[in-house]
Design a protein around this motif. Structure first.
Motif, PDB file in Angstrom:
ATOM      1  N   THR A  12       0.908  -1.274  -0.166  1.00 46.35           N
ATOM      2  CA  THR A  12       0.064   0.019   0.008  1.00 46.35           C
ATOM      3  C   THR A  12       0.781   1.234   0.045  1.00 46.35           C
ATOM      4  O   THR A  12       1.796   1.477   0.810  1.00 46.35           O
ATOM      5  CB  THR A  12      -0.923   0.025   1.384  1.00 46.35           C
ATOM      6  OG1 THR A  12      -1.885  -1.118   1.445  1.00 46.35           O
ATOM      7  CG2 THR A  12      -1.860   1.211   1.272  1.00 46.35           C
ATOM      8  N   GLU A  14       0.523   5.583  -0.727  1.00 44.55           N
ATOM      9  CA  GLU A  14      -0.297   6.760  -0.818  1.00 44.55           C
ATOM     10  C   GLU A  14       0.028   7.907  -1.829  1.00 44.55           C
ATOM     11  O   GLU A  14      -0.525   9.202  -1.673  1.00 44.55           O
ATOM     12  CB  GLU A  14      -0.317   7.381   0.646  1.00 44.55           C
ATOM     13  CG  GLU A  14      -0.873   6.549   1.844  1.00 44.55           C
ATOM     14  CD  GLU A  14      -0.985   7.037   3.193  1.00 44.55           C
ATOM     15  OE1 GLU A  14      -0.643   8.124   3.330  1.00 44.55           O
ATOM     16  OE2 GLU A  14      -1.663   6.542   3.953  1.00 44.55           O
ATOM     17  N   ARG A 217     -10.907  13.122  -7.997  1.00 45.66           N
ATOM     18  CA  ARG A 217     -11.456  13.253  -6.416  1.00 45.66           C
ATOM     19  C   ARG A 217     -11.980  14.371  -5.942  1.00 45.66           C
ATOM     20  O   ARG A 217     -13.144  14.511  -5.382  1.00 45.66           O
ATOM     21  CB  ARG A 217     -10.107  12.878  -5.515  1.00 45.66           C
ATOM     22  CG  ARG A 217     -10.642  12.768  -4.033  1.00 45.66           C
ATOM     23  CD  ARG A 217      -9.466  12.276  -3.105  1.00 45.66           C
ATOM     24  NE  ARG A 217      -8.334  13.533  -3.150  1.00 45.66           N
ATOM     25  CZ  ARG A 217      -7.532  13.240  -2.212  1.00 45.66           C
ATOM     26  NH1 ARG A 217      -7.206  12.158  -1.486  1.00 45.66           N
ATOM     27  NH2 ARG A 217      -6.579  14.531  -2.047  1.00 45.66           N
ATOM     28  N   SER A 227     -12.642   5.333 -10.356  1.00 53.25           N
ATOM     29  CA  SER A 227     -11.861   5.364  -9.074  1.00 53.25           C
ATOM     30  C   SER A 227     -10.863   6.322  -9.266  1.00 53.25           C
ATOM     31  O   SER A 227     -10.901   7.058  -9.918  1.00 53.25           O
ATOM     32  CB  SER A 227     -11.053   3.848  -9.078  1.00 53.25           C
ATOM     33  OG  SER A 227     -10.412   3.709 -10.473  1.00 53.25           O
ATOM     34  N   GLU A 322      -3.447  -5.309  -8.226  1.00 55.87           N
ATOM     35  CA  GLU A 322      -4.051  -5.010  -9.191  1.00 55.87           C
ATOM     36  C   GLU A 322      -4.184  -6.288 -10.157  1.00 55.87           C
ATOM     37  O   GLU A 322      -5.320  -6.826 -10.627  1.00 55.87           O
ATOM     38  CB  GLU A 322      -3.456  -3.617  -9.923  1.00 55.87           C
ATOM     39  CG  GLU A 322      -4.367  -3.301 -11.257  1.00 55.87           C
ATOM     40  CD  GLU A 322      -3.608  -2.308 -11.950  1.00 55.87           C
ATOM     41  OE1 GLU A 322      -4.043  -1.829 -12.869  1.00 55.87           O
ATOM     42  OE2 GLU A 322      -2.408  -2.136 -11.687  1.00 55.87           O
ATOM     43  N   ASN A 340      -8.309 -11.480  -2.783  1.00 52.57           N
ATOM     44  CA  ASN A 340      -8.154 -10.081  -3.002  1.00 52.57           C
ATOM     45  C   ASN A 340      -7.083  -9.971  -4.179  1.00 52.57           C
ATOM     46  O   ASN A 340      -5.943 -10.097  -3.920  1.00 52.57           O
ATOM     47  CB  ASN A 340      -7.751  -8.992  -2.012  1.00 52.57           C
ATOM     48  CG  ASN A 340      -8.361  -9.275  -0.674  1.00 52.57           C
ATOM     49  OD1 ASN A 340      -9.771  -9.414  -0.644  1.00 52.57           O
ATOM     50  ND2 ASN A 340      -7.977  -9.479   0.343  1.00 52.57           N
ATOM     51  N   PRO A 366      -8.860  -2.139  -9.793  1.00 53.84           N
ATOM     52  CA  PRO A 366      -8.482  -1.561  -8.268  1.00 53.84           C
ATOM     53  C   PRO A 366      -7.070  -1.600  -8.242  1.00 53.84           C
ATOM     54  O   PRO A 366      -6.318  -2.738  -8.313  1.00 53.84           O
ATOM     55  CB  PRO A 366      -9.378  -2.341  -7.379  1.00 53.84           C
ATOM     56  CG  PRO A 366      -9.576  -3.744  -8.012  1.00 53.84           C
ATOM     57  CD  PRO A 366      -9.573  -3.373  -9.516  1.00 53.84           C
ATOM     58  N   THR A 367      -6.476  -0.494  -7.740  1.00 49.66           N
ATOM     59  CA  THR A 367      -5.061  -0.457  -7.268  1.00 49.66           C
ATOM     60  C   THR A 367      -4.847  -0.199  -5.641  1.00 49.66           C
ATOM     61  O   THR A 367      -5.967   0.089  -5.253  1.00 49.66           O
ATOM     62  CB  THR A 367      -4.433   0.664  -8.252  1.00 49.66           C
ATOM     63  OG1 THR A 367      -4.975   1.817  -7.837  1.00 49.66           O
ATOM     64  CG2 THR A 367      -4.264   0.403  -9.687  1.00 49.66           C
ATOM     65  N   ASN A 368      -3.556  -0.227  -5.394  1.00 50.10           N
ATOM     66  CA  ASN A 368      -3.199   0.291  -4.137  1.00 50.10           C
ATOM     67  C   ASN A 368      -3.978  -0.428  -3.121  1.00 50.10           C
ATOM     68  O   ASN A 368      -4.262   0.257  -1.926  1.00 50.10           O
ATOM     69  CB  ASN A 368      -3.299   1.732  -3.919  1.00 50.10           C
ATOM     70  CG  ASN A 368      -2.475   2.437  -2.952  1.00 50.10           C
ATOM     71  OD1 ASN A 368      -1.508   2.101  -2.808  1.00 50.10           O
ATOM     72  ND2 ASN A 368      -3.194   3.392  -2.171  1.00 50.10           N
ATOM     73  N   THR A 370      -6.789  -1.541  -3.073  1.00 44.06           N
ATOM     74  CA  THR A 370      -8.336  -1.643  -3.016  1.00 44.06           C
ATOM     75  C   THR A 370      -9.185  -2.524  -3.724  1.00 44.06           C
ATOM     76  O   THR A 370     -10.343  -2.509  -3.560  1.00 44.06           O
ATOM     77  CB  THR A 370      -8.887   0.003  -3.773  1.00 44.06           C
ATOM     78  OG1 THR A 370      -8.469  -0.092  -5.156  1.00 44.06           O
ATOM     79  CG2 THR A 370      -8.140   1.180  -3.100  1.00 44.06           C
ATOM     80  N   ARG A 372      -9.461  -5.086  -2.218  1.00 47.55           N
ATOM     81  CA  ARG A 372     -10.043  -5.525  -0.985  1.00 47.55           C
ATOM     82  C   ARG A 372     -11.610  -5.325  -1.025  1.00 47.55           C
ATOM     83  O   ARG A 372     -12.342  -6.066  -0.324  1.00 47.55           O
ATOM     84  CB  ARG A 372      -9.392  -4.922   0.298  1.00 47.55           C
ATOM     85  CG  ARG A 372      -7.940  -5.534   0.531  1.00 47.55           C
ATOM     86  CD  ARG A 372      -7.397  -4.769   1.914  1.00 47.55           C
ATOM     87  NE  ARG A 372      -7.252  -3.258   1.728  1.00 47.55           N
ATOM     88  CZ  ARG A 372      -8.233  -2.217   2.271  1.00 47.55           C
ATOM     89  NH1 ARG A 372      -9.087  -2.934   2.883  1.00 47.55           N
ATOM     90  NH2 ARG A 372      -7.918  -1.014   2.022  1.00 47.55           N
ATOM     91  N   SER A 374     -13.072  -3.203  -3.871  1.00 46.25           N
ATOM     92  CA  SER A 374     -13.624  -2.700  -5.308  1.00 46.25           C
ATOM     93  C   SER A 374     -13.461  -3.731  -6.120  1.00 46.25           C
ATOM     94  O   SER A 374     -12.594  -4.832  -6.088  1.00 46.25           O
ATOM     95  CB  SER A 374     -13.065  -1.584  -5.469  1.00 46.25           C
ATOM     96  OG  SER A 374     -11.714  -1.522  -5.630  1.00 46.25           O
TER      97      SER A 374
END
Length: 429
Positions: A12, A14, A217, A227, A322, A340, A366-368, A370, A372, A374
Motif C-alpha cells: 500500500t 499513498e 477526487r 476510481s 491489481e 483479493n 483497483p490499485t493500491n 483497493t 479488498r 472494489s
C-alpha cells in the motif's frame, strides 16, 4: 531486485493523494474551469500542454477522425476490431435486468435499472498513448446502454501532429462520436461542470496522471467517478517449476508503465527468485523504456520469500494486487483461496498483456490495495438502480403497526402519523 521476507513487505502506497502543492494546483484549476468555462480550459491547455486552441477547435472533427484511419496500419485495425469484439462479448455477460416481485397480498417490490445518460471517458497521453483504454472504458458503457459517451484526451498525444491517430481510431471503432482535445485537471473539471462547448456528464472514467486523479477526487459528488487509480501493480506467485524468463518478462511489462509501478514476485524458492532477478536484469537492458522500468524495479520491485504456499497466499491477500499471475504446479487448487485481486491470470500462457489488450475482461482494475473492496470497471458502473415499491392496502393494514413502532422508536412522529392516518381512513379500529 531486492529480496525480502514476505512478512516484511507492504504494497500500500499513498502517492495518489498528492502533495499539498499538487492538491492546491488542482483546486485552482477546477474552480477556474467551474467559474470561467472554456476560457479557463483554453488557458490551462496553453499553459500545461503548450497548445493554443480556441473554443471552435476543442472538438475533434469528423475529417480528423477519417484522416487518422489513413495514419494507422492495417494490423492495428484488425487487432483493435477483434479486441473490441472480445471485450464486448465479455461485458455483455454482465448485463442485468430490471425485476419485479408480485406477492400474494398484492404488494409489488422490484428494481429498475437504467443506463446513465452521459459518460465522460478520459484517455491519457504523457509517457504513452493507450488506445486499449478507450475500448475498456467505452464498451462497458455502450453495453450498459449509455446513449452519450464523450472522450477527452490531451491535444498532443501524437506529438506535434496532434492527437495520436491510434487513439482516434480506437474511439471511432468503439463508437464514440464526440471527442475533445483537452487533458489534465481542466478536462476533468470541464466534464464535471460543463462549459459552453462541452456539456457536463454524469460520470467520469479513465486513468490519468496524479493531477487527473486529484481532479477526479475533487469533482466527485458533482459527478460519479470510476476510481482514483494509483500506479500499476503486478504480483506473480511462482514456484521453482515456473519459467524464470516468463516471470521476468511479465514483471517488466508493468514496470515499464511508469517509475512508480510495482512489480513483485512471491515465491517459496530463493534459488528461483535469484534466477528471476538475473533474468530481469538481462531483459531490462533490451527494453526501449529501460530508464522508466529501471526506476520502477529499483524503487518498487522485489522478490518476496515465503516459508510456505500458505504464507505466500496470505501475503498476496494482504497486498490485494491489481494484477495477480499464478504460475505454480497446480494453480487451480488455490484459486478459491485468492480473496483479493483485481484480475487473476492462471498459468504460464495467461500473461498480463493478454488481459490488458485482448482477452475481454476489463483492464481498468483497483490499485493500491483497493481490490479488498472494489472491482474492475464493468457494466454495473454505468447503470443506476431505482427501487420500486407498490404496497397494497392489505399489506399496509397488516404491517402498519410495525412501521409506526419503528418510526416512533426513532423519534419521527410524522413518519408514524403518515401511516396512522391511512389506517384510520381505511376504517381500522
Amino acid at each position: 531486485m531486492r529480496m525480502l521476507r514476505a512478512e516484511q513487505f507492504g504494497l500500500t502506497r499513498e502517492v495518489e493523494y498528492g502533495t499539498p502543492e499538487q492538491n492546491e494546483t488542482v483546486r485552482k484549476i477546477v474552480e477556474a474551469v467551474r467559474n470561467e468555462g472554456d476560457a479557463a480550459v483554453l488557458a490551462y491547455t496553453e499553459e500545461h500542454d503548450r497548445v493554443k486552441l480556441d473554443p471552435g477547435s476543442l472538438r475533434v472533427t469528423e475529417g480528423e477522425i477519417q484522416a487518422a484511419y489513413g495514419r494507422v496500419d492495417d494490423a492495428f485495425l484488425t487487432a483493435i476490431r477483434e479486441a473490441a469484439a472480445n471485450i464486448r462479448a465479455f461485458h455483455e455477460k454482465q448485463l442485468r435486468q430490471s425485476w419485479m416481485d408480485l406477492q400474494a397480498d398484492g404488494t409489488m417490490l422490484g428494481q429498475i435499472l437504467r443506463p446513465l445518460k452521459r459518460v465522460g471517458v478520459y484517455v491519457p497521453g504523457g509517457k504513452a498513448a493507450y488506445p486499449s483504454s478507450v475500448l475498456m472504458n467505452v464498451i462497458p458503457a455502450q453495453v450498459a446502454g449509455v446513449p452519450e459517451i464523450v472522450m477527452v484526451t490531451p491535444p498532443a498525444t501524437g506529438g506535434k501532429e496532434g492527437i495520436d491517430p491510434y487513439i482516434l481510431v480506437a474511439a471511432a471503432e468503439a463508437g464514440v462520436k464526440e471527442m475533445y482535445r483537452i487533458g489534465g485537471a481542466q478536462a476533468v473539471a470541464a466534464l464535471a461542470y460543463g462549459t459552453a462547448t462541452i456539456p457536463p456528464v454524469d460520470k467520469i472514467c479513465g486513468p490519468g496522471n496524479i493531477f487527473v486523479a486529484l481532479a477526479k477526487r475533487a469533482v466527485f459528488g458533482a459527478v460519479d467517478i470510476d476510481s482514483i487509480a494509483g500506479p500499476s501493480e503486478i504480483v506473480v506467485l511462482a514456484d521453482e517449476q515456473a519459467d524464470a524468463a516468463y516471470v521476468a518478462a511479465d514483471l517488466l511489462s508493468q514496470a515499464e508503465h511508469d517509475e512508480m509501478a510495482s512489480a513483485i514476485l512471491v515465491t517459496t524458492s530463493r534459488e528461483f527468485g535469484d534466477r528471476v532477478a538475473i533474468e530481469v536484469e538481462k531483459q531490462l537492458a533490451e527494453l526501449p523504456r529501460a530508464d522508466i522500468a529501471r526506476k520502477s524495479i529499483d524503487s518498487n520491485g522485489a522478490v518476496l520469500l515465503a516459508e510456505s504456499l500458505d504464507e505466500a497466499i496470505a501475503v498476496i491477500n494482504r497486498m490485494a494486487p491489481e494484477h495477480l499471475e499464478v504460475m505454480i504446479a497446480d494453480p487451480m487448487s488455490i484459486l478459491g483461496r485468492i480473496e483479493n485481486a483485481g484480475a487473476i491470470f492462471i498459468g504460464p500462457y495467461s500473461s498480463e498483456p493478454v488481459g490488458d489488450y485482448f482477452a475481454g475482461p476489463n483492464h481498468i482494475l483497483p490499485t493500491n490495495g483497493t481490490a479488498r473492496f472494489s472491482s474492475p470497471v464493468n457494466v454495473d458502473d454505468f447503470v443506476k438502480k431505482s427501487s420500486l415499491i407498490y404496497y397494497s392496502k392489505e399489506a399496509l393494514l397488516a404491517n402498519g403497526d410495525k412501521i409506526m413502532t419503528l418510526a416512533r422508536h426513532e423519534g419521527l412522529e410524522a413518519h408514524a402519523r403518515a401511516i396512522e392516518i391511512r389506517l384510520e381512513r381505511e376504517g381500522r379500529e
